[in-house]
Design a protein around this motif. Structure first.
Motif, PDB file in Angstrom:
ATOM      1  N   MET A 134       0.829  -1.197   0.000  1.00 17.35           N
ATOM      2  CA  MET A 134       0.000   0.000   0.000  1.00 17.35           C
ATOM      3  C   MET A 134       0.869   1.255   0.000  1.00 17.35           C
ATOM      4  SD  MET A 134      -3.058  -1.132  -0.153  1.00 17.35           S
ATOM      5  CE  MET A 134      -4.129   0.235   0.247  1.00 17.35           C
ATOM      6  N   TYR A 135       2.007   1.209   0.728  1.00 12.80           N
ATOM      7  CA  TYR A 135       2.907   2.374   0.755  1.00 12.80           C
ATOM      8  C   TYR A 135       3.843   2.422  -0.448  1.00 12.80           C
ATOM      9  CZ  TYR A 135       7.046   5.078   1.650  1.00 12.80           C
ATOM     10  OH  TYR A 135       8.089   5.942   1.503  1.00 12.80           O
ATOM     11  N   GLY A 136       4.328   1.244  -0.892  1.00  9.85           N
ATOM     12  CA  GLY A 136       5.354   1.199  -1.927  1.00  9.85           C
ATOM     13  C   GLY A 136       4.954   1.879  -3.223  1.00  9.85           C
ATOM     14  N   GLY A 137       3.658   1.874  -3.513  1.00  6.87           N
ATOM     15  CA  GLY A 137       3.208   2.518  -4.736  1.00  6.87           C
ATOM     16  C   GLY A 137       3.494   4.003  -4.777  1.00  6.87           C
ATOM     17  N   SER A 138       3.728   4.624  -3.620  1.00  6.58           N
ATOM     18  CA  SER A 138       3.957   6.069  -3.603  1.00  6.58           C
ATOM     19  C   SER A 138       5.303   6.442  -4.227  1.00  6.58           C
ATOM     20  CB  SER A 138       3.898   6.597  -2.165  1.00  6.58           C
ATOM     21  OG  SER A 138       4.970   6.087  -1.390  1.00  6.58           O
ATOM     22  N   THR A 139       6.275   5.543  -4.234  1.00  5.87           N
ATOM     23  CA  THR A 139       7.611   5.885  -4.730  1.00  5.87           C
ATOM     24  C   THR A 139       7.592   6.200  -6.217  1.00  5.87           C
ATOM     25  OG1 THR A 139       8.619   4.472  -3.046  1.00  5.87           O
ATOM     26  CG2 THR A 139      10.001   5.119  -4.909  1.00  5.87           C
ATOM     27  N   THR A 140       7.137   5.241  -7.041  1.00  3.92           N
ATOM     28  CA  THR A 140       7.072   5.517  -8.477  1.00  3.92           C
ATOM     29  C   THR A 140       5.943   6.480  -8.805  1.00  3.92           C
ATOM     30  OG1 THR A 140       5.813   3.469  -8.706  1.00  3.92           O
ATOM     31  CG2 THR A 140       8.151   3.391  -9.253  1.00  3.92           C
ATOM     32  N   THR A 141       4.913   6.521  -7.962  1.00  2.00           N
ATOM     33  CA  THR A 141       3.831   7.483  -8.186  1.00  2.00           C
ATOM     34  C   THR A 141       4.369   8.911  -8.131  1.00  2.00           C
ATOM     35  OG1 THR A 141       2.177   5.991  -7.248  1.00  2.00           O
ATOM     36  CG2 THR A 141       1.625   8.327  -7.309  1.00  2.00           C
ATOM     37  N   ILE A 142       5.189   9.193  -7.124  1.00  2.00           N
ATOM     38  CA  ILE A 142       5.728  10.536  -6.948  1.00  2.00           C
ATOM     39  C   ILE A 142       6.850  10.818  -7.939  1.00  2.00           C
ATOM     40  CG2 ILE A 142       7.051  11.985  -5.352  1.00  2.00           C
ATOM     41  CD1 ILE A 142       5.432  10.677  -3.073  1.00  2.00           C
ATOM     42  N   LEU A 143       7.761   9.888  -8.120  1.00  2.48           N
ATOM     43  CA  LEU A 143       8.942  10.148  -8.936  1.00  2.48           C
ATOM     44  C   LEU A 143       8.687  10.022 -10.432  1.00  2.48           C
ATOM     45  CD1 LEU A 143      11.717   8.348  -6.860  1.00  2.48           C
ATOM     46  CD2 LEU A 143      11.033  10.754  -6.791  1.00  2.48           C
ATOM     47  N   LEU A 144       7.763   9.121 -10.822  1.00  2.00           N
ATOM     48  CA  LEU A 144       7.596   8.826 -12.246  1.00  2.00           C
ATOM     49  C   LEU A 144       6.178   9.051 -12.757  1.00  2.00           C
ATOM     50  CD1 LEU A 144       9.546   5.430 -12.391  1.00  2.00           C
ATOM     51  CD2 LEU A 144      10.415   7.725 -12.822  1.00  2.00           C
ATOM     52  N   ASN A 145       5.262   9.474 -11.888  1.00  2.00           N
ATOM     53  CA  ASN A 145       3.855   9.593 -12.271  1.00  2.00           C
ATOM     54  C   ASN A 145       3.312   8.256 -12.748  1.00  2.00           C
ATOM     55  OD1 ASN A 145       1.471  11.079 -12.494  1.00  2.00           O
ATOM     56  ND2 ASN A 145       1.806  11.500 -14.665  1.00  2.00           N
ATOM     57  N   THR A 146       3.757   7.174 -12.115  1.00  2.00           N
ATOM     58  CA  THR A 146       3.357   5.821 -12.482  1.00  2.00           C
ATOM     59  C   THR A 146       2.832   5.109 -11.248  1.00  2.00           C
ATOM     60  OG1 THR A 146       5.133   5.784 -14.131  1.00  2.00           O
ATOM     61  CG2 THR A 146       4.116   3.675 -13.580  1.00  2.00           C
ATOM     62  N   PRO A 147       1.529   5.156 -10.986  1.00  2.00           N
ATOM     63  CA  PRO A 147       0.990   4.504  -9.793  1.00  2.00           C
ATOM     64  C   PRO A 147       1.202   3.003  -9.819  1.00  2.00           C
ATOM     65  CG  PRO A 147      -0.596   6.040 -10.736  1.00  2.00           C
ATOM     66  CD  PRO A 147       0.502   5.887 -11.734  1.00  2.00           C
ATOM     67  N   GLY A 148       1.693   2.458  -8.706  1.00  2.00           N
ATOM     68  CA  GLY A 148       1.866   1.020  -8.612  1.00  2.00           C
ATOM     69  C   GLY A 148       0.546   0.287  -8.536  1.00  2.00           C
ATOM     70  N   GLU A 149      -0.513   0.960  -8.052  1.00  2.00           N
ATOM     71  CA  GLU A 149      -1.850   0.380  -7.983  1.00  2.00           C
ATOM     72  C   GLU A 149      -2.858   1.522  -7.952  1.00  2.00           C
ATOM     73  OE1 GLU A 149      -2.706  -1.599  -4.402  1.00  2.00           O
ATOM     74  OE2 GLU A 149      -1.464  -0.316  -3.181  1.00  2.00           O
ATOM     75  N   SER A 150      -4.134   1.156  -8.063  1.00  2.00           N
ATOM     76  CA  SER A 150      -5.171   2.174  -8.198  1.00  2.00           C
ATOM     77  C   SER A 150      -5.280   3.059  -6.969  1.00  2.00           C
ATOM     78  CB  SER A 150      -6.521   1.505  -8.471  1.00  2.00           C
ATOM     79  OG  SER A 150      -6.864   0.578  -7.453  1.00  2.00           O
ATOM     80  N   ALA A 151      -4.945   2.532  -5.773  1.00  2.00           N
ATOM     81  CA  ALA A 151      -5.046   3.332  -4.556  1.00  2.00           C
ATOM     82  C   ALA A 151      -4.006   4.444  -4.502  1.00  2.00           C
ATOM     83  CB  ALA A 151      -4.906   2.437  -3.322  1.00  2.00           C
ATOM     84  N   SER A 152      -3.008   4.406  -5.397  1.00  2.00           N
ATOM     85  CA  SER A 152      -1.968   5.441  -5.415  1.00  2.00           C
ATOM     86  C   SER A 152      -2.239   6.524  -6.449  1.00  2.00           C
ATOM     87  CB  SER A 152      -0.594   4.798  -5.706  1.00  2.00           C
ATOM     88  OG  SER A 152      -0.256   3.853  -4.724  1.00  2.00           O
ATOM     89  N   ILE A 153      -3.349   6.434  -7.156  1.00  2.00           N
ATOM     90  CA  ILE A 153      -3.612   7.376  -8.247  1.00  2.00           C
ATOM     91  C   ILE A 153      -3.733   8.801  -7.733  1.00  2.00           C
ATOM     92  CG2 ILE A 153      -5.313   8.038  -9.990  1.00  2.00           C
ATOM     93  CD1 ILE A 153      -5.875   5.052 -10.390  1.00  2.00           C
ATOM     94  N   ALA A 154      -4.450   8.990  -6.617  1.00  2.00           N
ATOM     95  CA  ALA A 154      -4.645  10.340  -6.099  1.00  2.00           C
ATOM     96  C   ALA A 154      -3.323  10.994  -5.707  1.00  2.00           C
ATOM     97  CB  ALA A 154      -5.595  10.310  -4.897  1.00  2.00           C
ATOM     98  N   THR A 155      -2.380  10.190  -5.228  1.00  2.00           N
ATOM     99  CA  THR A 155      -1.071  10.722  -4.845  1.00  2.00           C
ATOM    100  C   THR A 155      -0.325  11.301  -6.037  1.00  2.00           C
ATOM    101  OG1 THR A 155      -0.966   9.035  -3.116  1.00  2.00           O
ATOM    102  CG2 THR A 155       1.089  10.157  -3.665  1.00  2.00           C
ATOM    103  N   ALA A 156      -0.562  10.724  -7.230  1.00  2.00           N
ATOM    104  CA  ALA A 156       0.152  11.180  -8.423  1.00  2.00           C
ATOM    105  C   ALA A 156      -0.211  12.611  -8.795  1.00  2.00           C
ATOM    106  CB  ALA A 156      -0.153  10.248  -9.601  1.00  2.00           C
ATOM    107  N   LEU A 157      -1.404  13.061  -8.411  1.00  2.00           N
ATOM    108  CA  LEU A 157      -1.875  14.366  -8.856  1.00  2.00           C
ATOM    109  C   LEU A 157      -0.971  15.492  -8.383  1.00  2.00           C
ATOM    110  CD1 LEU A 157      -5.681  13.794  -8.201  1.00  2.00           C
ATOM    111  CD2 LEU A 157      -4.448  13.583 -10.368  1.00  2.00           C
ATOM    112  N   GLU A 158      -0.471  15.395  -7.133  1.00  2.00           N
ATOM    113  CA  GLU A 158       0.406  16.435  -6.595  1.00  2.00           C
ATOM    114  C   GLU A 158       1.839  15.954  -6.404  1.00  2.00           C
ATOM    115  OE1 GLU A 158      -0.710  19.474  -6.317  1.00  2.00           O
ATOM    116  OE2 GLU A 158      -2.740  18.854  -6.836  1.00  2.00           O
TER     117      GLU A 158
END
Length: 477
Positions: A73-97
């Motif tokens: 659940m946490y690991g998806g935030s790494t590529t979400t933040i750095l690459l705009n690539t959510p690891g799973e659907s629950a990380s999509i909102a994090t990608a926005l900012e």
């Protein structure tokens, strides 16, 4: 109460045993590593590792599974933040900012608030799990089809209202997602809809294929097409992950509010982690003193969704442990793990079983970086069902994501529409079937009526405020 506290202390004694701490560390490490891969989430990881734990002592195995869940659940935030690539659907909102913060040289604070927020929310939610499980379950059981449908409508309007340059564009993408959600077999009649004779579409479109296509592939294609025109420069991280005093001041209220949103959602069937993450994002944007920063790297937009994500994952354990009811795919796999060890979650479980690296991605050359994203996205999508149709859809959605990025249409509403559309349709039809076709059922139930009233307020109040402001401006002139 004394017996409960004694059992709780005994549980801490078991959990803090060195061997169990080791299994927890292994689980969190594996989960975090898996969470960064597009298309591979905690449910698949637990399912793959389940046969390998046959000889592990039950308590250690279940602690490891829980670690995998939280880590993924946490690991998806790494590529979400750095690459705009959510690891799973629950990380999509994090990608926005989060990705906007990374592009402006603030990847460190973004990763830090995600990590600390996940820890804070997970800790508070675990305490709530221990103390409030019976109360929360009693409230969750009051949700019927009418309440679920009203909740979905509230989520739809919230997402469409706060994402994108305009509500019209948000609603357009939402309806696109709802249309894609109709693909597959109708649960009520058993008829195929919009499958066009393709057997692989009978089960519908996988949300991971859509999310990875729109976000990861779309982002890679956009960068490839417009790299020469882009003037923005990605500032290298200095290596510090420290948050400033201002970052702390803006993050900690978001962590607490998101925990209050995420934990109850995890306890209800079909709640999931997607709805609370987007609701948290919407709430932070509404309450922020700097709403103009949203869309350009507001730290509250990272702190809230990540905390809601982890609080929701803890809430999932409430109905699983107290009623034996899984409310997510991962919880269903965990239930199977319990049963493999002869444990049946439910009201008697607490009486009978009391024992129970940061990556420097931004320094990779951009051609290699986005080429790697396409490779991992392709492997992740293919690993879901080993289907060539999934690969075709991945790149079709990638082209769609490229066009949406080019013309400023928000991506998230389409994903939310696909996730919640079939659930909303199913609950709507069930509610009408129970009421014998009487639509007043949505307004006579207190919970559903309250949710629909909040939805109407969300739509009407900003419009009324804008009309009143324009009227005052005309009068002043």
């Amino acid at each position: 109460m004394g017996e409960t506290l004694n059992a709780l202390l005994a549980g801490f004694g078991v959990a803090l045993a060195p061997v169990n701490l080791l299994w927890g560390f292994v689980g969190v490490t594996l989960g975090t590593a898996i969470g960064v891969l597009p298309g591979v989430g905690p449910a698949l990881t637990v399912a793959m590792l389940l046969p390998l734990t046959a000889k592990i002592e039950p308590t250690g195995a279940l602690i490891m599974f829980a670690g995998i869940y939280y880590g993924a659940m946490y690991g998806g935030s790494t590529t979400t933040i750095l690459l705009n690539t959510p690891g799973e659907s629950a990380s999509i909102a994090t990608a926005l900012e989060g990705n906007r913060m990374a592009k402006s040289g603030r990847a460190g604070p973004a990763l830090a608030t995600a990590a600390i927020g996940s820890f804070v929310a997970g800790t508070i939610a675990t305490i709530l799990l221990t103390l409030l499980a019976p109360i929360v379950v009693e409230f969750a059981l009051k949700f019927g089809p009418a309440e679920y449908f009203a909740l979905m409508v509230f989520a739809f309007v919230t997402v469409a209202a706060v994402l994108g340059a305009s509500m019209a564009r948000g609603l357009t993408m939402l309806f696109l997602g709802l249309l894609l959600g109709l693909v597959g077999i109708d649960d009520q009649t058993g008829q195929m809809r919009f499958a066009f004779g393709v057997p692989e579409l009978v089960d519908g479109i996988d949300v991971v294929v859509l999310a990875v296509g729109l976000f990861a592939v779309g982002e890679a294609l956009y960068v490839a097409a417009y790299q020469s025109r882009q003037r923005e420069q990605v500032e290298r991280m200095s290596g510090s992950l420290m948050m400033s005093r201002e970052d702390w001041r803006r993050s900690w209220p978001a962590w607490l509010r998101a925990t209050a949103i995420g934990f109850p959602f995890g306890t209800i069937p079909a709640g999931g982690a997607e709805i609370p993450t987007f609701l948290s994002y919407a709430l932070e944007k509404k309450l922020s003193r700097r709403p103009e920063e949203f869309g350009h790297g507001a730290i509250e937009g990272v702190a809230g969704p990540e905390a809601a994500n982890n609080a929701s994952s803890t809430g999932v354990l409430v109905p699983l442990l107290t009623l034996g009811i899984p409310t997510s795919a991962t919880a269903a796999i965990l239930l199977a793990a319990f049963q493999n060890y002869g444990l049946q979650p439910g009201p008697l479980l607490f009486q009978t079983q009391t024992t129970l690296v940061w990556v420097k991605v931004l320094k990779i050359p951009r051609p290699l970086l986005y080429g790697g994203i396409l490779v991992f996205a392709t492997l992740g999508a293919y690993s879901l069902h080993q289907s060539a149709v999934d690969l075709v859809m991945l790149y079709v959605f990638g082209l769609l994501g490229f066009m949406m990025r080019r013309w400023g249409f928000p991506v998230a509403p389409a994903v939310i529409g696909l996730i919640l559309g079939p659930l909303a349709e199913s609950q709507f039809r069930k509610a009408l079937a129970i009421s014998q076709g009487d639509p007043s059922v949505f307004f006579t139930h207190p919970i559903s009526a309250t949710l629909l009233a909040l939805t109407a307020a969300l739509v009407l109040l900003p419009w009324l405020y804008r009309v009143a402001r324009e009227r005052r401006a005309r009068q002043a002139s």
